[in-house]
Design a protein around this motif. Structure first.
Motif, PDB file in Angstrom:
ATOM      1  N   CYS A  65       1.330  -1.284  -0.055  1.00 19.59           N
ATOM      2  CA  CYS A  65      -0.068   0.321   0.445  1.00 19.59           C
ATOM      3  C   CYS A  65       0.664   1.108   0.018  1.00 19.59           C
ATOM      4  CB  CYS A  65      -1.195  -0.935   1.034  1.00 19.59           C
ATOM      5  SG  CYS A  65      -0.276   0.229   2.863  1.00 19.59           S
ATOM      6  N   ARG A  66       0.513   2.589  -0.114  1.00 19.17           N
ATOM      7  CA  ARG A  66       1.395   3.801   0.260  1.00 19.17           C
ATOM      8  C   ARG A  66       1.111   4.665   1.338  1.00 19.17           C
ATOM      9  NH1 ARG A  66       3.250   5.561  -5.309  1.00 19.17           N
ATOM     10  NH2 ARG A  66       2.576   3.893  -6.436  1.00 19.17           N
ATOM     11  N   ILE A  67       1.809   4.662   2.054  1.00 23.22           N
ATOM     12  CA  ILE A  67       1.785   6.113   3.016  1.00 23.22           C
ATOM     13  C   ILE A  67       2.586   6.794   2.795  1.00 23.22           C
ATOM     14  CG2 ILE A  67       3.439   4.978   4.805  1.00 23.22           C
ATOM     15  CD1 ILE A  67       1.927   5.828   7.204  1.00 23.22           C
ATOM     16  N   ASN A  68       1.245   8.336   2.631  1.00 20.98           N
ATOM     17  CA  ASN A  68       1.868   9.519   2.910  1.00 20.98           C
ATOM     18  C   ASN A  68       2.763   9.193   1.677  1.00 20.98           C
ATOM     19  OD1 ASN A  68       0.770  10.984   4.872  1.00 20.98           O
ATOM     20  ND2 ASN A  68       3.123  10.332   6.572  1.00 20.98           N
ATOM     21  N   GLY A  69       2.420   8.573   0.102  1.00 24.22           N
ATOM     22  CA  GLY A  69       3.040   8.264  -1.379  1.00 24.22           C
ATOM     23  C   GLY A  69       3.934   7.664  -1.573  1.00 24.22           C
ATOM     24  N   GLU A 102      -2.176   9.817   5.570  1.00 27.77           N
ATOM     25  CA  GLU A 102      -2.672   9.471   4.241  1.00 27.77           C
ATOM     26  C   GLU A 102      -2.033   8.130   3.212  1.00 27.77           C
ATOM     27  OE1 GLU A 102      -4.453  11.629   0.144  1.00 27.77           O
ATOM     28  OE2 GLU A 102      -2.267  11.234   0.010  1.00 27.77           O
ATOM     29  N   LEU A 103      -3.366   7.225   3.881  1.00 28.77           N
ATOM     30  CA  LEU A 103      -3.108   5.971   3.268  1.00 28.77           C
ATOM     31  C   LEU A 103      -4.001   5.403   1.992  1.00 28.77           C
ATOM     32  CD1 LEU A 103      -3.649   3.725   6.029  1.00 28.77           C
ATOM     33  CD2 LEU A 103      -1.546   4.283   5.125  1.00 28.77           C
ATOM     34  N   ILE A 104      -3.144   4.777   0.995  1.00 31.99           N
ATOM     35  CA  ILE A 104      -3.946   4.009  -0.251  1.00 31.99           C
ATOM     36  C   ILE A 104      -3.736   2.674  -0.102  1.00 31.99           C
ATOM     37  CG2 ILE A 104      -3.671   4.659  -3.067  1.00 31.99           C
ATOM     38  CD1 ILE A 104      -4.795   7.317  -1.704  1.00 31.99           C
ATOM     39  N   THR A 105      -4.690   2.356  -0.567  1.00 29.64           N
ATOM     40  CA  THR A 105      -4.564   0.936   0.053  1.00 29.64           C
ATOM     41  C   THR A 105      -5.655   0.071  -0.987  1.00 29.64           C
ATOM     42  OG1 THR A 105      -7.002   1.230   0.960  1.00 29.64           O
ATOM     43  CG2 THR A 105      -5.027   0.850   2.490  1.00 29.64           C
ATOM     44  N   LYS A 138       9.836  16.311  -3.673  1.00 30.37           N
ATOM     45  CA  LYS A 138       8.789  17.426  -5.155  1.00 30.37           C
ATOM     46  C   LYS A 138       7.765  17.215  -4.982  1.00 30.37           C
ATOM     47  CE  LYS A 138      13.396  20.104  -6.571  1.00 30.37           C
ATOM     48  NZ  LYS A 138      14.563  19.831  -7.325  1.00 30.37           N
ATOM     49  N   ARG A 139       8.027  16.164  -6.332  1.00 30.86           N
ATOM     50  CA  ARG A 139       6.573  15.801  -6.353  1.00 30.86           C
ATOM     51  C   ARG A 139       5.256  15.696  -5.490  1.00 30.86           C
ATOM     52  NH1 ARG A 139       7.978  10.950 -11.213  1.00 30.86           N
ATOM     53  NH2 ARG A 139       9.383  12.401 -12.392  1.00 30.86           N
ATOM     54  N   ARG A 140       5.718  15.040  -3.492  1.00 30.08           N
ATOM     55  CA  ARG A 140       5.222  14.741  -3.079  1.00 30.08           C
ATOM     56  C   ARG A 140       4.120  16.243  -2.496  1.00 30.08           C
ATOM     57  NH1 ARG A 140       5.165  13.688   2.803  1.00 30.08           N
ATOM     58  NH2 ARG A 140       7.261  14.002   2.564  1.00 30.08           N
ATOM     59  N   ALA A 141       5.526  17.692  -2.979  1.00 35.70           N
ATOM     60  CA  ALA A 141       5.145  18.568  -2.207  1.00 35.70           C
ATOM     61  C   ALA A 141       3.979  18.431  -3.045  1.00 35.70           C
ATOM     62  CB  ALA A 141       6.038  19.246  -2.208  1.00 35.70           C
ATOM     63  N   VAL A 142       4.135  18.946  -4.257  1.00 40.49           N
ATOM     64  CA  VAL A 142       2.506  19.287  -5.362  1.00 40.49           C
ATOM     65  C   VAL A 142       1.692  18.721  -4.952  1.00 40.49           C
ATOM     66  CG1 VAL A 142       2.107  18.750  -8.122  1.00 40.49           C
ATOM     67  CG2 VAL A 142       4.163  19.926  -7.654  1.00 40.49           C
ATOM     68  N   VAL A 167       3.155   9.604  -6.469  1.00 41.80           N
ATOM     69  CA  VAL A 167       2.285   9.716  -4.916  1.00 41.80           C
ATOM     70  C   VAL A 167       1.014   9.197  -4.990  1.00 41.80           C
ATOM     71  CG1 VAL A 167       2.309  11.124  -3.676  1.00 41.80           C
ATOM     72  CG2 VAL A 167       3.834  11.479  -4.706  1.00 41.80           C
ATOM     73  N   LEU A 168       0.159   8.866  -5.595  1.00 42.32           N
ATOM     74  CA  LEU A 168      -1.093   8.170  -6.019  1.00 42.32           C
ATOM     75  C   LEU A 168      -1.578   6.987  -6.363  1.00 42.32           C
ATOM     76  CD1 LEU A 168      -2.907  11.458  -4.309  1.00 42.32           C
ATOM     77  CD2 LEU A 168      -1.836  10.249  -2.889  1.00 42.32           C
ATOM     78  N   ASP A 169      -1.112   7.189  -7.757  1.00 45.41           N
ATOM     79  CA  ASP A 169      -0.957   5.885  -8.420  1.00 45.41           C
ATOM     80  C   ASP A 169      -1.881   6.330  -8.768  1.00 45.41           C
ATOM     81  OD1 ASP A 169      -0.252   3.877  -9.685  1.00 45.41           O
ATOM     82  OD2 ASP A 169      -1.086   2.405  -8.613  1.00 45.41           O
TER      83      ASP A 169
END
Length: 348
Positions: free
Chosen positions: A120-124, A142-145, A238-242, A281-283
């Motif tokens: 999964c993803r946490i904070n990207g 933030e989680l993306i599961t 940088k991408r996560r900041a965007v 970051v979020l897929d």
């Protein structure tokens, strides 16, 4: 005064388990200063099921959460949990891919990892199979599961964990919370999975409960002492900041109709950079992200019920869906039911 808070939380837990309440009260920092401490008569094991992502978010007790469904089809969620005196352990299943915005109670520590090594993803950040997610209380993350995802979670009171650490001669450095991920040896992580499978069970003696609670806190301490927090590459930062700038703007202005060009101007990036940032970051593409977020917002609004003389079309238009037929198609495809069925849920 502290004991009063524990009792209040316990009453909420027992009511939620018995009635399977669909709505949970958000915790306020000024009212609760630390994680709930349970009495010896606390609910030992509880199962809650949900057919809606918002219901699932509310069923996880004492968290502030908002879930957005991002993959197609009818949702099913399940939470199995056990409450100890100082620790809340749970196993959560979500059938659809979900964007989860989470915040656990103040003065707590949350640790989570996949039950079956799914990613999964946490904070990207992509979570690898030998990594655990860790976040302190009162901290938004933030989680993306993915679809058919099962996750173990353990939440413990920081003061209780600190007391155990002092007894063991361990100095607990809160700087470890700066990173959302910690690396742990695979065999230890698998052992912890086995312990949690035993812990989250309807049958436990008082002695076993005490042992399990201490084992869980010791495991968390061991993780927190491990070297190996993740390091971000400058390009990813940088991408996560965007992404954070854009999603924060969209969250603050949920019903405002914005174009991709406007979001590029907001983040001071090109369309290509915006696209790459969201996918990395979020897929998910920014266009799909906006559409999914608005469809979930419509669903939350419909679940509240229509006001007098208000129609589904009016709610949809408020969130930028001007073509009724296309809206109904997209809504039904995402949630596995048409909007009128969603409204009927309120009366069931």
């Amino acid at each position: 005064m502290a004991k009063v808070f524990w009792v209040v939380i316990q009453q909420l837990i027992e009511t939620n388990c018995i009635m399977k309440m669909k709505q949970g009260e958000q915790m306020k920092e000024e009212n609760i200063k630390f994680a709930p401490k349970q009495s010896k008569t606390a609910t030992r094991w509880c199962v809650l099921e949900a057919e809606d992502v918002d219901e699932q978010a509310h069923n996880l007790k004492a968290w502030q959460q908002q879930f957005d469904q991002i993959s197609l089809g009818q949702f099913y969620g399940r939470i199995e949990e056990v409450m100890f005196e100082h620790v809340h352990a749970f196993r959560e299943h979500t059938s659809r891919a979900v964007r989860q915005q989470c915040n656990v109670w103040p003065n707590a520590i949350w640790m989570g990892f996949a039950v079956d090594e799914k990613s999964c993803r946490i904070n990207g950040h992509q979570v690898e199979k030998n990594q655990l997610m860790i976040r302190p209380g009162n901290t938004q993350f933030e989680l993306i599961t993915p679809e058919d995802f099962d996750i173990f979670g353990v939440v413990v009171n920081q003061d209780s964990l600190q007391q155990i650490a002092e007894k063991q001669g361990i100095l607990l450095d809160t700087n470890v919370f700066d990173s959302p991920l910690r690396v742990w040896e695979s065999h230890k992580l698998n052992q912890l999975r086995r312990v949690l499978n035993e812990v989250i069970s309807p049958v436990q003696s008082d002695i076993a409960r005490q042992i399990h609670e201490e084992n869980l806190m010791m495991a968390m301490l061991e993780v927190l002492q491990q070297d190996g927090p993740i390091t971000e590459k400058p390009s990813f930062s940088k991408r996560r900041a965007v992404v954070e700038k854009v999603t924060s703007y969209l969250d603050a202005n949920p019903s405002k109709h914005v174009t991709i060009t406007e979001l590029c101007d907001l983040a001071h990036v090109s369309r290509r950079t915006l696209q790459y940032s969201f996918e990395d970051v979020l897929d998910i593409s920014p266009v799909k992200f906006i559409r999914m977020a608005r469809l979930n917002a419509v669903r939350r609004r419909l679940l509240q019920g229509l006001q007098e003389d208000e129609t589904i079309a009016m709610v949809a238009q408020h969130w930028g869906f001007t073509h009724a037929g296309q809206f109904t198609h997209d809504y039904t495809e995402l949630f596995g039911e048409n909007p009128s069925i969603t409204i009927s849920r309120r009366h069931n």
